[in-house]
Design an enzyme around this catalytic site. Structure first.
Site: not given
Length: 380
Positions: A208, A237, A254
């Site tokens: 993360r 994000e 990601h």
């Protein structure tokens, strides 16, 4: 059943078409208003499923096609009697393939021998645990830090984070994002810890974004810190920091776990949980929806170098440098343009298979067989 699904979850129809009506929305557009007439909600990590969104809605089952659950308000689910499921391990192998690709790229740039590095894996759950198995299977030295798991397995081979950061010259992060509790992970690598990393350290974050203090990392890299960095996840994000990305060797939007197998496995797992919740038989399996691999197999000459074989097998399946190039092309324009590009790269991600589907012949050479087995490919 009235089913609402993130439009980027694959093969929803194959698994859920006979369970009711299916409506699709972009994950970031799923809000309280969208849930007014929904019984079953299927999401990914981009959708925050909170008390505010769910209160007063008819939602009774939430499935997330992800390993992590930090986007789900599990306390409220328990309070409201909402059943839920994540998809633990669904994309773990894809992330391992990504990390291996990053390590190969770093070794190429640094002229380093991967077998001579000391690897530090922070978080040994579904993803980190598999990575540890691969690295140790290759005969490489690995340090593991996972305080929650260490508490459950006091006889396990674990080290403190301080020791890992001091001794490892490759660090790969695979923790969930915990903002509080006994083991918080937000800014686990904060400015002091980042500044204390050994010169020449390689850092990979595919967990993360907020596990690493992005601003602190950017300042260190701007100041000339001797680090090689690969980031697949970003604070804020879909807004990634273009200045930080410019200073990373590998920067991607990601997608570390975006293997085709991982995506389909995630849908299959929440379907299985849904069927268990409803007490009905499963009608469809993962094998029903998984297509044949494009690369059927490889034949290695028994005399080839094992290090070359490792790189060749990994890159035959996936090389993150192609995703890095596409991401860098998207880091232009204003903030809104970059945010849209981040999501578009994920939405239109090309098919990518896992190395576990690759069949490899070695001519019986023992060292090559060890490489193939460690990678999880199929030895023939």
């Amino acid at each position: 059943m009235r089913i609402l699904a993130d439009e980027n979850i694959p093969v929803v129809d194959a698994f859920f078409a006979d369970q009711g009506s299916i409506r699709r929305l972009p994950g970031r557009a799923i809000d309280r208003a969208a849930l007014a007439e929904v019984d079953v909600l299927l999401v990914r990590s981009v959708t925050e499923v909170s008390r505010a969104a769910l209160a007063g809605s008819p939602v009774r089952f939430v499935g997330t096609c992800t390993i992590g659950t930090d986007h789900l308000d599990l306390d409220y689910f328990a309070e409201a009697g909402i059943a839920w499921s994540s998809a633990p391990g669904c994309n773990a192998r894809g992330v391992v393939d990504y990390v291996l690709g990053c390590l190969l790229a770093m070794a190429e740039v640094r002229g380093a021998d991967l077998a001579e590095r000391t690897y530090g894996v922070v978080g040994a759950g579904q993803v980190g645990g598999r990575l540890v198995e691969v690295l140790r299977g290759l005969g490489w030295k690995v340090l593991v830090c996972d305080p929650p798991r260490q508490a459950r397995e006091p006889d396990g081979e674990f080290v403190s984070l301080e020791r890992l950061l001091a001794e490892a010259d490759v660090i790969s992060l695979h923790t969930p994002l915990n903002r509080d509790g006994e083991h918080p992970t937000r800014h686990l690598l904060d400015e002091p810890r980042l500044a204390a990393l050994r010169p020449g350290t390689w850092l990979v974050n595919a967990s993360r974004g907020a596990v690493v203090d992005n601003q602190a990392l950017r300042r260190l890299l701007e100041g000339g810190a001797d680090l090689e960095v690969a980031l697949d996840v970003w604070e804020g994000e879909p807004q990634a920091d273009p200045e930080l990305a410019a200073r990373c060797l590998i920067a991607t939007p990601h997608i570390a776990g975006y293997s085709l197998e991982g995506k389909l496995r995630g849908t299959a797992q929440i379907y299985q949980a849904y069927c268990a919740w409803r007490g009905i038989a499963e009608r469809v399996s993962l094998q029903d929806v998984l297509p044949e691999t494009w690369l059927a197999g490889l034949q290695l000459n028994p005399g080839c170098d094992p290090a070359w074989a490792l790189a060749t097998l990994c890159r035959a399946v996936y090389d993150p440098r192609s995703d890095d190039a596409a991401f860098r092309r998207s880091l232009t324009g204003d903030s809104a343009t970059r945010r849209a590009a981040f999501d578009a790269l994920r939405k239109h991600y090309p098919p990518r298979r896992e190395i576990t589907g690759l069949r490899v012949a070695t001519g019986g050479q023992a060292e090559l067989q060890r490489v193939v087995r460690a990678l999880g490919a199929q030895l023939v």
